[in-house]
Design a protein around this motif. Structure first.
Motif, PDB file in Angstrom:
ATOM      1  N   PRO A 171      29.665  23.032 -41.665  1.00  0.00           N
ATOM      2  CA  PRO A 171      29.331  24.120 -40.740  1.00  0.00           C
ATOM      3  C   PRO A 171      27.858  24.051 -40.338  1.00  0.00           C
ATOM      4  O   PRO A 171      27.042  23.419 -41.014  1.00  0.00           O
ATOM      5  CB  PRO A 171      29.617  25.388 -41.565  1.00  0.00           C
ATOM      6  CG  PRO A 171      30.527  24.949 -42.658  1.00  0.00           C
ATOM      7  CD  PRO A 171      30.164  23.529 -42.952  1.00  0.00           C
ATOM      8  N   ILE A 172      27.510  24.692 -39.252  1.00  0.00           N
ATOM      9  CA  ILE A 172      26.129  24.704 -38.792  1.00  0.00           C
ATOM     10  C   ILE A 172      25.277  25.485 -39.787  1.00  0.00           C
ATOM     11  O   ILE A 172      25.639  26.568 -40.228  1.00  0.00           O
ATOM     12  CB  ILE A 172      26.028  25.324 -37.386  1.00  0.00           C
ATOM     13  CG1 ILE A 172      26.743  24.434 -36.369  1.00  0.00           C
ATOM     14  CG2 ILE A 172      24.569  25.515 -36.973  1.00  0.00           C
ATOM     15  CD1 ILE A 172      26.807  25.014 -34.972  1.00  0.00           C
ATOM     16  N   GLU A 173      24.123  24.901 -40.141  1.00  0.00           N
ATOM     17  CA  GLU A 173      23.190  25.528 -41.063  1.00  0.00           C
ATOM     18  C   GLU A 173      21.872  25.806 -40.350  1.00  0.00           C
ATOM     19  O   GLU A 173      21.586  25.249 -39.299  1.00  0.00           O
ATOM     20  CB  GLU A 173      22.930  24.623 -42.266  1.00  0.00           C
ATOM     21  CG  GLU A 173      24.191  24.110 -42.946  1.00  0.00           C
ATOM     22  CD  GLU A 173      23.881  23.054 -43.982  1.00  0.00           C
ATOM     23  OE1 GLU A 173      22.984  23.294 -44.806  1.00  0.00           O
ATOM     24  OE2 GLU A 173      24.512  21.982 -43.953  1.00  0.00           O
ATOM     25  N   SER A 174      21.072  26.653 -40.954  1.00  0.00           N
ATOM     26  CA  SER A 174      19.736  26.950 -40.436  1.00  0.00           C
ATOM     27  C   SER A 174      18.697  26.368 -41.387  1.00  0.00           C
ATOM     28  O   SER A 174      18.740  26.623 -42.583  1.00  0.00           O
ATOM     29  CB  SER A 174      19.535  28.460 -40.301  1.00  0.00           C
ATOM     30  OG  SER A 174      18.269  28.750 -39.771  1.00  0.00           O
ATOM     31  N   THR A 183      15.647  26.173 -37.293  1.00  0.00           N
ATOM     32  CA  THR A 183      16.404  25.368 -36.337  1.00  0.00           C
ATOM     33  C   THR A 183      17.782  25.086 -36.921  1.00  0.00           C
ATOM     34  O   THR A 183      17.958  25.053 -38.141  1.00  0.00           O
ATOM     35  CB  THR A 183      15.686  24.045 -36.014  1.00  0.00           C
ATOM     36  OG1 THR A 183      16.391  23.369 -34.979  1.00  0.00           O
ATOM     37  CG2 THR A 183      15.611  23.152 -37.237  1.00  0.00           C
ATOM     38  N   ASP A 184      18.766  24.901 -36.046  1.00  0.00           N
ATOM     39  CA  ASP A 184      20.128  24.645 -36.490  1.00  0.00           C
ATOM     40  C   ASP A 184      20.337  23.165 -36.757  1.00  0.00           C
ATOM     41  O   ASP A 184      19.804  22.307 -36.025  1.00  0.00           O
ATOM     42  CB  ASP A 184      21.131  25.117 -35.438  1.00  0.00           C
ATOM     43  CG  ASP A 184      21.136  26.626 -35.300  1.00  0.00           C
ATOM     44  OD1 ASP A 184      20.723  27.305 -36.253  1.00  0.00           O
ATOM     45  OD2 ASP A 184      21.555  27.132 -34.236  1.00  0.00           O
ATOM     46  N   ILE A 185      21.118  22.870 -37.774  1.00  0.00           N
ATOM     47  CA  ILE A 185      21.495  21.486 -38.069  1.00  0.00           C
ATOM     48  C   ILE A 185      22.974  21.450 -38.430  1.00  0.00           C
ATOM     49  O   ILE A 185      23.551  22.461 -38.825  1.00  0.00           O
ATOM     50  CB  ILE A 185      20.661  20.863 -39.214  1.00  0.00           C
ATOM     51  CG1 ILE A 185      21.016  21.516 -40.551  1.00  0.00           C
ATOM     52  CG2 ILE A 185      19.183  20.952 -38.945  1.00  0.00           C
ATOM     53  CD1 ILE A 185      20.519  20.738 -41.745  1.00  0.00           C
ATOM     54  N   ARG A 186      23.563  20.298 -38.242  1.00  0.00           N
ATOM     55  CA  ARG A 186      24.934  20.061 -38.710  1.00  0.00           C
ATOM     56  C   ARG A 186      25.011  18.641 -39.268  1.00  0.00           C
ATOM     57  O   ARG A 186      24.543  17.699 -38.635  1.00  0.00           O
ATOM     58  CB  ARG A 186      25.957  20.235 -37.590  1.00  0.00           C
ATOM     59  CG  ARG A 186      27.406  20.172 -38.113  1.00  0.00           C
ATOM     60  CD  ARG A 186      28.397  19.966 -36.983  1.00  0.00           C
ATOM     61  NE  ARG A 186      28.607  21.108 -36.146  1.00  0.00           N
ATOM     62  CZ  ARG A 186      29.454  22.113 -36.393  1.00  0.00           C
ATOM     63  NH1 ARG A 186      30.151  22.107 -37.512  1.00  0.00           N
ATOM     64  NH2 ARG A 186      29.600  23.097 -35.538  1.00  0.00           N
ATOM     65  N   GLU A 187      25.616  18.519 -40.420  1.00  0.00           N
ATOM     66  CA  GLU A 187      25.778  17.210 -41.044  1.00  0.00           C
ATOM     67  C   GLU A 187      27.200  16.729 -40.856  1.00  0.00           C
ATOM     68  O   GLU A 187      28.155  17.478 -41.077  1.00  0.00           O
ATOM     69  CB  GLU A 187      25.443  17.292 -42.540  1.00  0.00           C
ATOM     70  CG  GLU A 187      25.467  15.958 -43.258  1.00  0.00           C
ATOM     71  CD  GLU A 187      25.086  16.072 -44.713  1.00  0.00           C
ATOM     72  OE1 GLU A 187      25.880  15.647 -45.579  1.00  0.00           O
ATOM     73  OE2 GLU A 187      23.994  16.602 -44.985  1.00  0.00           O
ATOM     74  N   ILE A 188      27.337  15.464 -40.423  1.00  0.00           N
ATOM     75  CA  ILE A 188      28.656  14.862 -40.264  1.00  0.00           C
ATOM     76  C   ILE A 188      28.684  13.531 -40.995  1.00  0.00           C
ATOM     77  O   ILE A 188      27.636  12.968 -41.338  1.00  0.00           O
ATOM     78  CB  ILE A 188      29.017  14.652 -38.780  1.00  0.00           C
ATOM     79  CG1 ILE A 188      28.071  13.634 -38.132  1.00  0.00           C
ATOM     80  CG2 ILE A 188      29.010  15.964 -38.015  1.00  0.00           C
ATOM     81  CD1 ILE A 188      28.473  13.230 -36.717  1.00  0.00           C
ATOM     82  N   LYS A 189      29.878  13.029 -41.240  1.00  0.00           N
ATOM     83  CA  LYS A 189      30.058  11.697 -41.806  1.00  0.00           C
ATOM     84  C   LYS A 189      31.036  10.938 -40.932  1.00  0.00           C
ATOM     85  O   LYS A 189      32.058  11.485 -40.506  1.00  0.00           O
ATOM     86  CB  LYS A 189      30.590  11.767 -43.246  1.00  0.00           C
ATOM     87  CG  LYS A 189      29.577  12.199 -44.272  1.00  0.00           C
ATOM     88  CD  LYS A 189      30.167  12.144 -45.677  1.00  0.00           C
ATOM     89  CE  LYS A 189      29.151  12.564 -46.730  1.00  0.00           C
ATOM     90  NZ  LYS A 189      29.726  12.517 -48.097  1.00  0.00           N
TER      91      LYS A 189
END
Length: 597
Positions: free
Chosen positions: A148-151, A160-166
């Motif tokens: 999910p989107i994190e701050s 700032t918003d971040i999102r981690e994917i693999k």
């Protein structure tokens, strides 16, 4: 007009004319200051060759309105320079606009050029580029996981918003990518459960808990793009569909730096006592403040690792062997890498334990690489460098992530995920807050304890009353009977009654939970009903059960007493066990006064 091919451009002139399509265009932002540096583009000619182009900040107003992504232009009077950092493509030269650069749009020519251009990196190429700012990397892969989107709080102390994917790249390796800012919102949750091919351009390779990528201001993200590489990737996994799944957020990395420093704070004694049978289902991340006492003896501070799995390689004869990959890396053209493994003994006021600093965190703490430290030792690789020895005596906040051996076997060697330098003011405030919380918890415990004691006392009283009424007694009761015939006069006689309370329907009390739904007048109404039901000429002592809900006015805890009592018609007597003393409990006689004599 003759146009020069991009492949023919050199750094020794600026009188060329080129006809190119703007494949991609973006604003280059300084991440430290959030300021606009330049406008950048990837240009492609009709031969398919590409080149990076830059419009510097002081000329943006002149050219920004004249150039659009996807259009074809003729550019002239520009300068070609060498590209040294953050190259979005492999071409070592780039175009920079000058004050006299001319821009002319060519209408209707866009279809003669390709719409996209990528330079997909392999796992080996990514390894070559890690922690280097020279070349950006494009990757393609099947989406396997998404958070999910994190701050996040940046160095400028802004969120700032971040999102981690693999993603799984064509070689089968999984790569973690962190998408920053607007890119964090590019992928919606709708991709979960659906096979998705993801393309991420212009990323930088970093070492963060293994090989990972992070987006830049030049990064563009595409999903299921209709290009040959997408079809080929799907075809290679036609027998095994890769479905993306949602990952959980690591709460220990959320919030401000201060919040992370105190995340689930534990003493060493508390930390070493933590156990769990199924650690996979839980987030066992804790922080501890402790002092580094010494370096563990007989454990080398570096190790040789396989560049594919990062596991330790053991030396066999003249070669290193990776048991995890079951290969000799040097013989299979796989690089060997030297990594940190610094074993420390730490302590606080409660206990002592061991922990290990691995490559990423050790490199950050020491601000140098293993290879540089080994070079400084002049071949004496078994010695411990001074910069590592100076860790002893330092007081730090350690963030640990407990593994299966810590949780199930109680092994006291914890992997350090991150360290923080304590802030004395924050630590003092934490201790004050913790003391206040402990005092409040103690007060609540006392209140609950007092309430429990009061309930126990009342329950004991109920039990005592029950015990007293359970005793069998023998009573001699003088009964004054009504004359059956007026001619016989009044007679007195003693009548021996031998009974037990069980036979006479004893009186009992119990505590029940009250919901406040009973009527306050239920007792009186039930009592009157019971009295009306009794025969008026009954001569013996009879009883009728009566239940009523009585609120206990002396207690703050809401409960009631359920009472079953005996309503007697004339007189109820109670005797002490040996009959030496008798208490008479009189009940109201409802007969007219003239009939009582």
């Amino acid at each position: 007009m003759a146009y020069k091919n991009l492949s023919d451009l050199t750094t020794s002139g600026q009188t060329w004319n080129i006809k190119v399509k703007v494949i991609r265009m973006w604003d280059s932002i300084n991440p430290s200051t959030d300021e606009l540096i330049s406008i950048d583009m990837i240009l492609m000619d009709d031969q398919g060759d590409t080149m990076h182009a830059t419009i510097w900040k002081n000329m943006i107003d002149t050219y920004k309105s004249k150039i659009n992504e996807g259009s074809v232009y003729v550019f002239s009077n520009f300068k070609v320079v060498q590209s040294t950092k953050y190259r979005p493509i492999s071409n070592e030269n780039k175009i920079t606009f000058a004050y006299n650069t001319k821009v002319k749009e060519v209408k209707g020519a866009s279809d003669d050029f390709s719409d996209y251009y990528f330079e997909f990196a392999t796992k080996y190429t990514l390894e070559e580029r890690k922690e280097k700012d020279k070349q950006c990397s494009d990757v393609i892969g099947l989406l396997t996981h998404m958070k999910p989107i994190e701050s996040k709080i940046t160095k400028r102390n802004t969120a700032t918003d971040i999102r981690e994917i693999k993603i799984m790249i064509p070689e089968g390796d999984k790569i973690r990518i962190t998408l920053w800012g607007r890119l964090a919102h590019h992928l919606s949750d709708d991709v979960i459960g659906h096979q998705t091919v993801v393309i991420v351009t212009s990323t930088m390779v970093q070492i963060f808990y293994g090989l990972s990528l992070k987006s830049t201001s030049a990064t563009r993200l595409y999903t299921n793009l209709d290009i040959p590489e997408t079809s080929e990737l799907l075809r290679s996994h036609s027998t095994e569909e890769i479905i993306p799944q949602m990952m959980e957020i690591d709460k220990s990395t959320q919030g401000t730096m201060e919040e992370q420093m105190f995340y689930r704070r534990r003493t060493i004694q508390e930390l070493t006592a933590i156990r769990h049978d199924n650690p996979i289902d839980q987030d066992f991340v804790f922080t501890t403040i402790a002092t580094i006492d010494r370096l563990e003896e007989n454990i080398q501070w570096w190790y040789m690792s396989c560049d594919v799995c990062n596991k330790i390689c053991t030396k066999e004869s003249d070669s290193y062997y990776c048991t995890y990959c079951n290969k000799y890396p040097e013989l299979t053209l796989i690089k060997l890498d030297i990594r940190y493994r610094i074993r420390l003994q730490i302590s606080d006021h409660t206990a002592t334990t061991s922990c290990t600093l691995f490559d990423e965190e050790a490199k950050r703490m020491l601000n140098t690489s293993v290879s540089m430290l080994l070079d400084s030792l002049d071949g004496k690789s078994q010695e411990v460098p001074k910069v590592i020895q100076q860790l002893c005596g330092r007081r730090l906040i350690f963030r640990f992530k407990l593994n299966n051996k810590n949780l199930t076997l109680g092994m006291q060697n914890y992997a350090v995920k991150k360290t923080f330098v304590p802030d004395d003011k924050l630590e003092m405030q934490y201790l004050v807050d913790k003391e206040e919380e402990d005092l409040m918890d103690e007060e609540v415990d006392n209140m609950l304890k007092q309430g429990t004691i009061k309930l126990d006392e009342q329950a004991n009283q109920v039990q005592n009353n029950k015990c007293q009424t359970d005793k069998s007694t023998v009573e001699l009761v003088r009964v004054k009977e009504e004359p059956q015939d007026k001619s016989h006069g009044k007679e007195q006689q003693y009548k021996k009654l031998s009974t037990s309370v069980n036979a006479r329907k004893r009186r009992r009390r119990s505590i029940v939970v009250s919901d406040g739904s009973e009527d306050e007048g239920s007792e009186n109404s039930q009592s009157k009903t019971a009295e009306k039901a009794l025969p008026k000429n009954k001569k013996s002592v009879n009883g009728k059960y009566k239940k009523s809900q009585l609120e206990d006015e002396d207690s703050d805890v809401g409960y009631t007493r359920e009472i079953t009592s005996v309503t007697a018609t004339r007189r109820m007597t109670r005797s002490i066990s040996n009959g030496a003393k008798t208490d008479a409990v009189k009940c109201k006689d409802k007969r007219p006064k003239r009939e009582r004599k």
